[in-house]
Each structure stands twice: as structure tokens, then as C-alpha cells.
Write an enzyme that holds these catalytic residues in place. Structure first.
Site, PDB file in Angstrom:
ATOM      1  N   ASP A 428       0.816  -1.211   0.000  1.00  0.00           N
ATOM      2  CA  ASP A 428       0.000   0.000   0.000  1.00  0.00           C
ATOM      3  C   ASP A 428       0.848   1.259   0.000  1.00  0.00           C
ATOM      4  O   ASP A 428       1.915   1.314   0.621  1.00  0.00           O
ATOM      5  CB  ASP A 428      -0.899  -0.022   1.246  1.00  0.00           C
ATOM      6  N   GLU A 481       1.296  -0.458  -5.128  1.00  0.00           N
ATOM      7  CA  GLU A 481       0.367   0.631  -5.421  1.00  0.00           C
ATOM      8  C   GLU A 481       1.206   1.904  -5.453  1.00  0.00           C
ATOM      9  O   GLU A 481       1.441   2.538  -4.428  1.00  0.00           O
ATOM     10  CB  GLU A 481      -0.721   0.734  -4.352  1.00  0.00           C
TER      11      GLU A 481
END
Length: 749
Positions: A428, A481
Site C-alpha cells: 500500500d 500501489e
């Protein structure tokens, strides 16, 4: 008895007073130097025990029983014992006001800490720190118990509090190893499932109650304690050699760059709810076992190849969706136990579904039981807020330059592969880690040693995580990401890259959704938003994400991003999905998108499953199933996702009609698929398209088909090739172009 034992009289001892005062305050750096068994002279041992709130204490072995004497009305008890009566397996018979208990003297056990491992931990290279820190079952002196170990180098004192000692912060004070800053104690006669925390006294004297950063299990929020694991808690996760070989082989086949990867992203707490739990006034979470029984067959039936779980590391606040974790080694107890979690993973593997976990190494919350100001100092985070605090999320940022933090995070990434054989981690917010000035104004960040904005320590950490995870577990996938144009995200570390296997293509997502949200009459002026991604499509190994972030916070659901009336909304979304499934890059779709949920995603509520009673939603659901089927069955749609030779425009410049036509090729160039997307409601008869083959073509899919609740404008399924040069090809075909639709054509056998 007088020959065997000499009782110390209740004489004032100033040295004892100092120690008792420290014990009363719960501040003692080396309790083993005072408590437990110590040599008194050549013939005698002195035994000391500090146990608050008891009436009396006796030494007890298989042959002897001798009473301790209370010192000066304190909670310190002492005994002088002739060495010939000493049994190392002695126990303390403790008299409480209302009961009597036998307990082992925890201060009679030697340290079992692996100092070589602690050296590696302090060096930043320990890959399995979770085996050494935290709570672990052991046997010492023929007694089974738990060794509790904690890294808290700046603490004055550390004690453990829990169900097993009435949460008394003076009962079990830990031993400190100054060289590594780790505290340790072994406690027999505790039980799996009991709750505990560490009571930490800072240098300023502040008492902090912290959960175990390495705990494998925690209480359900809003409770915050760690839980003693079951014995051999991870043994059920480990497979035999034959099983391991099969898991690795299957994983390599699922995750390779030339294989079809279609990911279904899931928030486990809101995919579907248990009506019975809701009727009882409980939160309707499905358990891990229920997810195995319901989610896994559902995803398999839809043809997805992978499930991606949003963060499942224990987190206190439901509204964070798991992106503010406090228990990095503990699958959230909201959905069940560690064994239940393994049951879900096994169900995925038995159905040849890969499982990815969303991993959050970028920040952590400020909850008082968590990592922030852990031992009273900025231990896990940077002390300077310009480096250690995230202004967007009000969270703390790890100190990536600290060696022990590197071991903590490297070990955490390895933990999920070592013990659960998952397929991969989606990392993330990588961009927030890469840039020191991420979301900061001038003066709010500190440049690196070269004066630049790159976070050199975080970059090195990501490289180490990727290298070690891939090196120890071939065939996995690490997905970033990463929302900027950082070069080489999926390049090998040896070639100057970050070492990820895949990168989310956020540029494609933003541009294409921007285009699709516009009224078709205006799309001609934004044609490049659908074509620009092909300029850089082969610079990384991309995943095309339509994730949870695109259907929350007022962004609207995917179906409600589409313009027009209901029919046009569904037609637009069907055409867009088929365009996406044909575009180079692996696929990711957030739950609910497969049946065109109207409402934005709400983490507190289940998906709107009742919509599947209606034809348009049934049609969308069926389309996703067919797209996955075609995607997996046709190498042209996935084999060369990261290679320029896998894609060629037929006509990428037809802005006036908003029609896109291109070809996807397999490694065998004769195996190819022609894709035509019409992004307006206009229809076209006898529309000519250039093709590379002289043979006829057959229709694979038409998103306007009545099966998908389309208008069924065209019924043609076979297209004869004509030797009429067109669009740079020697051959071409005529076809009818439906409104707001995407077609796949394949060379007929």
C-alpha cells in the site's frame, strides 16, 4: 529442619530497602540479579521472591517444604536454604487471602534468547524476527510455559500483565539484554487464549500499556490486548515437502507474467453479512470459514484467478478499512482464529485461486496500545514530525533507517509467505514511502543526504523486502500501489529497480475513468485519455486496477460514473469492462463491480446482493464471467502483457467516431484477437476494419448481446476476410458496430 534451613531474621537491610522500593514502583531493569536463587555462602543458597498481595510463600519440592520469611512487612520474601536440599524444579506454594496456588519461580529460569539472532535483528537483516520476539511456547527444566520477549531499548523497566497474574504490573518484571535492548521472561503455567500486555516504564517514569508488536493474535476491537497463542500455533500452516512443492509449483504457474491474472478485491467485513448475527445485534461479519465456504466458490465461478484481501492485520478502527494496523503479525480476530484464517487460505489453494494480502508498511496509527511512542521514545517512528508523521492520515511513519525497524518489516513480509504460503503482497501507498515531500509543502520536509526528495532508507527497505521475499519464495507476486512515474518499479534490484513483480497502473485508471464519465458527445475531444496509456504500457509489469478507492468518498460507484440513462450507464460500463480486459495489463476489480452496484461501497454494510434479481445486473455479472473465461482461455489476451509485440493499434486515432480498434497477439503471432470498442451510442453498418489474416474471423464476445442485457443490435458471428487493403493491412472485414459496445474477434479455425 534447623540443619537444613536457616531463616533470615526480620532485620533491616538498607540494600534490600532499595530493591524493595524499586519493585514496589515496578521499575527494575534487572530483577534476575536480585530475585530467584543466589549463592549465599559455600553451603547455602538465598532464595528471594517478590509477590504482592499474598499472606505467605513456601519453598516446595518433591521431598521438602520450607517457609519463606516476609521482609519488613513488604512483599519481599526470603529463604536461606542448605544447598543439599535444593531442587532446581522447586515450586512456590503461595497463600493468597482466599486461596493457595503452586507456581514456578519465574526468576529461577535462565535466558533462552538467541543472541546471534538478536545481533541480526540489531543489524537489520533478521528475516524471521517473529520466531524470537513475542510470545512463544517453550520447555525449560521440564516445565512448559511461554517466553515473552520485547524490544524496548529505552525503557527503564518492562513487566508483563495479563489474565495469569491478575494484571499486576509488579508480578513479572522482565530481564533486559542491554546489547540489543530486548527484554525477556519465561513464565510456566499460563494458558493459550489468555490475554496480556506489556507494562513499560519510560525514562520519564510514564507507565505505558502496550500490545505485543509480534503477537499472532489479538482481542477483538475495541479490546486491545494480545492473546497467548495456541501451542505450535503455526504448525498447522506448514505443509509436508510434497505439499510445499505442489504449492510452489501452482503459485509459479498462477503468478507468472505470461499467465492470466484477474484479481477480485475484497473487504472481508462487508462482502456479505451473516443475517443470524445481525438478528442477534452483532456485527454481521462472515468468519474466515464462512468466507472459505461462500466467497471462494463465488470467485471461482466468476472465473477470477486471485482474491485480494484488503488489510487483515489487526486494526482498531473499522473506518480505516485495515489501513491503520497495530498488530502486523495478527490476522484480525474479527473473522476468527489463526487456524480459521489458514482454513480460508487452504480453500483458495484447493480451488487453484491465488490469495493476495494488502500490506501496509507505510504508516501506523497513534492508538495508545500500538507502536507510537512505544517505550516512551520515538522507537518505531521518526522523532521529527517532518519525517515521522503523515499529515493526510494523522498517522506515524516508520523510521526506515533504523536497523531494527528494517528487521521488523522484512520479517513481517516474510511471515505471511513463510507460514501461510500466500501468493503475494499488494504493498500500500508506495509513493508515500518513496518521497520525503509526499503531500507536504515547502519547509515541511527534510531533504536526504544528497539534498533530494527521495527517501533513500525507504527505497532500500522496499528493495530488501522484495529481494528477500522473492529469493526465499519463488513464484510469489509483489505488487506496488505506486501512483507516480517512479522509474523501474518492476525492474530487478540488480538493474536499478525496486524489485516489485507488478505495479498498479494508476494513470490508466484515472485517464480511462475520466473519459468514461464524460457524455459520449464530448468524448471525441478526450480521445487521448484512452490511448495515452499505450505510450507507457510496456515500461512496467502493470495491473489495471478498479479498486475500492474509486467507489468511495463521493466518487460514486462505477455504474454511476457512467453518463446517460440507465440503459446507457450499463452499456457504457459493459463496453468499458471489455476494453479493460483487452488492454495490456493484469486485471483487478473491487467487489460489487461485477454486478454494477449502484451505491458507493460502505464498509459497515454488505454489498447490495438483491440487485442480482434484476436483468441488467445479471447481465453485468454474466459479462464479467465471460470476460474472465475468454481472458484465461486466450493467450493473446495475457501472454505478452508487458511486451510491445503483444499489442498493435489498428486505428487508435478515430476520435471523431470514438471508436478504438487494436490487436492483441500471443507469443505465436498467428494467435491474435481483434478488439473494437465503440464509445458512443451511434451504430454503424458495414464498418470496415483492417486485419492481419486472410482467413475469416469469428465473434468471441459482443457486450451488446442480449445475454448481457444489451440491445442485440447485431447478430453476426462470422466475418469473411476481403483482400481489400485497409488501415495498413492487406486484408479487411466488414461488420456492424453496436452502440456503446466492445467486440472481440478471433481468427476462425
Amino acid at each position: 529442619m534447623s540443619e537444613a534451613i536457616l531463616m533470615k531474621s526480620n532485620i533491616y537491610n538498607p540494600d534490600y530497602d532499595v530493591q524493595v522500593n524499586a519493585l514496589n514502583n515496578g521499575v527494575f531493569a534487572d530483577p534476575f540479579a536480585f530475585l530467584g536463587v543466589h549463592s549465599f555462602d559455600d553451603k547455602q543458597l538465598e532464595l528471594r521472591a517478590y509477590i504482592p498481595g499474598v499472606k505467605g510463600v513456601c519453598y516446595e519440592s518433591t521431598k521438602h517444604r520450607f517457609p519463606y520469611q516476609r521482609y519488613q512487612n513488604s512483599d519481599l520474601f526470603t529463604l536461606l536454604l542448605n544447598k543439599k536440599y535444593f531442587d532446581e524444579n522447586y515450586q512456590l506454594n503461595i497463600s493468597y487471602p482466599l486461596s493457595t496456588e503452586k507456581q514456578s519461580d519465574v526468576y529461577s529460569f535462565d535466558s533462552s534468547l538467541d543472541l546471534n539472532a538478536m545481533y541480526l535483528f540489531s543489524e537489520g537483516t533478521l528475516e524471521q524476527a517473529y520466531k524470537h520476539l513475542g510470545a512463544h511456547w517453550q520447555t525449560q527444566k521440564n516445565q512448559t510455559g511461554v517466553r515473552f520477549t520485547l524490544w524496548a531499548p529505552n525503557a527503564q523497566s518492562v513487566s508483563i500483565i495479563g489474565d495469569f497474574n491478575h494484571w499486576n504490573d509488579k508480578r513479572h518484571i522482565l530481564r533486559k539484554h542491554p546489547a540489543c535492548g530486548v527484554w525477556e521472561i519465561f513464565i510456566p503455567q499460563v494458558n493459550a487464549g489468555q490475554s496480556y500486555k506489556f507494562n513499560i516504564v519510560s525514562q520519564e517514569g510514564e507507565k505505558l500499556e502496550k500490545a505485543d508488536p509480534f503477537s499472532f493474535s489479538m482481542q477483538q476491537p475495541s479490546d486491545t490486548a494480545s492473546i497467548i497463542p495456541q501451542k505450535e500455533v503455526l504448525s498447522g500452516c506448514h505443509k509436508n515437502k510434497k505439499q510445499q512443492i505442489k504449492l510452489q509449483r501452482d503459485r509459479q504457474l498462477r503468478n507468472a507474467i505470461d499467465k492470466p491474472i484477474s484479481i477480485y478485491e475484497v473487504h472481508a467485513g462487508s462482502w456479505k453479512h451473516d443475517s443470524e448475527k445481525l438478528s442477534q445485534g452483532l456485527k454481521g461479519y462472515l468468519s474466515y470459514q464462512q468466507l472459505a465456504q461462500q466467497l471462494v466458490p463465488y470467485v471461482k465461478d466468476l472465473g477470477f484467478t486471485h482474491i485480494q484481501l484488503m488489510p487483515i492485520c489487526e486494526f482498531p478502527f473499522d473506518g480505516s478499512w485495515g489501513y491503520q494496523p497495530v498488530g502486523m503479525y495478527a490476522p484480525t480476530s474479527r473473522f476468527g482464529s489463526l487456524a480459521d484464517f489458514q482454513y480460508l487460505i487452504d480453500a483458495c489453494h484447493e480451488n487453484n485461486l491465488g490469495l493476495l494480502i494488502d500490506w501496509v508498511p507505510g504508516h501506523f496509527p497513534s492508538d495508545p496500545h500500538g507502536l507510537a511512542k512505544f517505550d516512551g521514545s520515538h522507537l518505531y517512528e521518526h522523532a521529527d514530525k517532518r519525517q515521522g508523521f503523515h499529515p493526510d492520515w494523522n498517522t506515524h511513519i516508520y523510521n526506515y533507517g533504523r536497523a531494527e525497524i528494517q528487521s521488523f518489516l522484512i520479517s513481517n513480509a516474510m511471515y505471511w509467505f513463510d507460514n501461510f504460503a500466500i501468493d503475494g503482497l499488494r504493498v500500500d501507498a508506495v509513493a508515500s514511502m518513496l518521497y520525503l515531500d509526499y503531500s507536504r509543502e515547502a519547509g515541511e520536509w527534510i531533504p536526504n543526504i544528497h539534498g533530494g526528495r527521495e527517501n533513500l532508507e525507504a527505497i532500500e527497505l522496499l528493495k530488501q523486502v522484495n529481494q528477500r521475499c522473492y529469493g526465499n519464495h519463488p513464484g510469489i507476486m509483489m505488487a506496488a500501489e505506486e501512483s507516480t512515474a517512479w522509474p523501474g518499479v518492476t525492474q530487478f534490484v540488480e538493474h536499478g529497480g525496486l524489485g516489485f513483480g507488478y505495479k498498479w497502473n494508476m494513470g490508466w485508471m484515472n485517464d480511462s475513468l475520466s473519459y468514461m464519465s464524460k457524455d459520449p458527445i464530448h468524448r471525441a475531444h478526450h480521445h487521448n485519455e484512452m490511448t495515452f496509456s499505450l505510450v507507457y504500457a510496456f515500461s512496467e509489469n502493470y495491473i489495471l486496477p478498479l479498486s475500492h478507492d474509486e467507489v468511495v468518498h463521493g466518487k460514486r460507484s462505477l455504474i454511476n460514473k457512467m453518463p446517460g440513462d440507465d440503459w446507457q450507464k450499463f452499456a457504457n460500463l459493459r463496453a468499458y469492462y471489455a476494453f479493460m480486459w483487452a488492454h495490456p495489463g493484469k486485471k483487478l476489480l473491487f467487489m460489487g463491480g461485477e454486478f454494477a452496484q449502484y451505491n458507493e461501497w460502505d464498509h459497515d454494510n454488505s454489498l447490495d446482493w438483491h440487485l442480482l434479481e434484476y436483468a441488467p445486473h445479471q447481465g453485468m455479472h454474466h459479462l464479467i464471467k465471460q470476460l474472465n473465461k475468454l481472458y484465461c482461455a486466450n493467450p493473446a489476451l495475457h501472454q505478452l502483457d508487458n511486451k510491445q509485440e503483444g499489442f498493435k493499434w489498428i486505428d487508435g486515432g478515430n476520435a471523431c467516431q470514438s471508436i478504438f480498434s487494436f490487436i492483441r497477439f500471443a507469443k505465436n503471432a498467428d494467435d491474435h484477437i481483434v478488439i473494437i470498442s465503440n464509445m458512443t451510442p451511434n451504430t454503424y453498418n458495414n464498418f470496415r476494419v483492417g486485419v492481419p489474416s486472410q482467413t475469416s474471423y469469428e465473434l468471441l464476445i459482443n457486450t451488446d448481446n442480449i445475454l448481457f442485457s444489451g440491445s442485440d443490435f447485431s447478430h453476426l458471428t462470422q466475418f469473411e476476410t476481403q483482400q481489400i487493403p485497409w488501415q495498413g493491412y492487406d486484408n479487411s472485414i466488414y461488420l456492424d458496430i453496436p452502440p456503446l459496445a466492445t467486440l472481440y474477434l478471433k481468427r476462425a479455425n
